[in-house]
Design a protein around this motif. Structure first.
Motif, PDB file in Angstrom:
ATOM      1  N   THR A 140       0.834  -1.206   0.000  1.00  0.00           N
ATOM      2  CA  THR A 140       0.000   0.000   0.000  1.00  0.00           C
ATOM      3  C   THR A 140       0.871   1.260   0.000  1.00  0.00           C
ATOM      4  O   THR A 140       0.551   2.255  -0.651  1.00  0.00           O
ATOM      5  CB  THR A 140      -0.966  -0.003   1.213  1.00  0.00           C
ATOM      6  OG1 THR A 140      -1.802  -1.160   1.110  1.00  0.00           O
ATOM      7  CG2 THR A 140      -1.839   1.239   1.242  1.00  0.00           C
ATOM      8  N   SER A 194      -6.391   2.721   1.684  1.00  0.00           N
ATOM      9  CA  SER A 194      -6.255   1.314   1.324  1.00  0.00           C
ATOM     10  C   SER A 194      -7.628   0.766   0.936  1.00  0.00           C
ATOM     11  O   SER A 194      -8.592   0.929   1.673  1.00  0.00           O
ATOM     12  CB  SER A 194      -5.695   0.543   2.515  1.00  0.00           C
ATOM     13  OG  SER A 194      -5.596  -0.811   2.179  1.00  0.00           O
ATOM     14  N   ASP A 249      -7.160  -4.176  -3.738  1.00  0.00           N
ATOM     15  CA  ASP A 249      -6.636  -4.974  -2.640  1.00  0.00           C
ATOM     16  C   ASP A 249      -7.575  -6.168  -2.493  1.00  0.00           C
ATOM     17  O   ASP A 249      -8.713  -6.022  -2.040  1.00  0.00           O
ATOM     18  CB  ASP A 249      -6.588  -4.155  -1.343  1.00  0.00           C
ATOM     19  CG  ASP A 249      -5.970  -4.952  -0.195  1.00  0.00           C
ATOM     20  OD1 ASP A 249      -5.886  -6.193  -0.316  1.00  0.00           O
ATOM     21  OD2 ASP A 249      -5.584  -4.344   0.818  1.00  0.00           O
ATOM     22  N   GLU A 299      -2.924  -5.553  -5.131  1.00  0.00           N
ATOM     23  CA  GLU A 299      -2.386  -6.209  -3.937  1.00  0.00           C
ATOM     24  C   GLU A 299      -3.095  -7.560  -3.783  1.00  0.00           C
ATOM     25  O   GLU A 299      -4.280  -7.665  -4.038  1.00  0.00           O
ATOM     26  CB  GLU A 299      -2.636  -5.350  -2.689  1.00  0.00           C
ATOM     27  CG  GLU A 299      -1.953  -3.990  -2.754  1.00  0.00           C
ATOM     28  CD  GLU A 299      -2.072  -3.198  -1.448  1.00  0.00           C
ATOM     29  OE1 GLU A 299      -1.990  -3.792  -0.357  1.00  0.00           O
ATOM     30  OE2 GLU A 299      -2.253  -1.973  -1.535  1.00  0.00           O
TER      31      GLU A 299
HETATM   32 MG    MG Z   1      -2.027  -3.150   1.811  1.00  0.00          MG
END
Ligand code: MG
Ligand code: ADP
Length: 160
Positions: free
Chosen positions: A49, A67, A87, A115
């Motif tokens: 992040t 995030s 993410d 991610e």
């Molecule tokens: Mg992260």
């Protein structure tokens, strides 16, 4: 395939790495009107992040980069391209990606920072760039592999 490995010490260097990568990847995406997929690999706290924040700030974004842990994706629209920050840590079922129309994101002129790509169980296309961050107390080891950046470009990043 070009590849490099180096160490970075401290959060600021990870932010800087993100900014340096945005300087290379955004012009590439815009020039080729394509989506550049960047897989960000590494344990919790490795710096995925933090890297993304540097990347997005490098595009001129001045607000707080959040995030996307709960929203799965956070979009950032600029004049002629977008950044999509994914993410997938909390993805319960890879099918969710189909419901959210994941393919559309990859058809726009964009850079997709992803991610936890492994959570997609192979539902993502091949990465253009893979960045693996591994943890050691006050530093991180970075491995970058890429099919779209030259060895020269990666070597320059490694020595910055
Ligand atoms: Mg992260
Ligand atoms: P992830 O998204 O991979 O879970 P985060 O970016 O949220 O990780 O958190 C990484 C943590 O590690 C932050 O506390 C940040 O300050 C720290 N950090 C980031 N890069 C480095 C680095 N190169 N060296 C030491 N600490 C770092």
């Amino acid at each position: 395939m070009s590849k490099t490995e180096f160490k970075i010490e401290g959060e600021e260097q990870t932010v800087r790495l993100g900014t340096l990568m945005s300087d290379l990847c955004v012009p590439y995406a815009v020039k080729n009107s394509k989506s550049v997929l960047i897989f960000l690999e590494g344990d919790l706290g490795a710096g995925k992040t933090t890297f993304s924040r540097g990347f997005i700030e490098g595009c001129g974004y001045k607000d707080i980069v959040r995030s996307p842990t709960y929203t799965l994706v956070e979009p950032y629209d600029f004049d002629n391209y977008s950044i999509y920050h994914f993410d997938l840590y909390r993805l319960l079922d890879p099918e969710e990606l189909e419901y959210m129309g994941i393919r559309d994101y990859f058809e726009r002129t964009s850079v997709c920072l992803i991610e936890w790509p492994d959570k997609a169980n192979g539902l993502l296309p091949e990465a253009d760039i893979r960045i693996a961050l591994s943890y050691s107390q006050n530093s991180r080891t970075v491995v970058i592999e890429s099919s779209v950046l030259s060895q020269d470009e990666l070597d320059r990043i490694a020595s910055c």
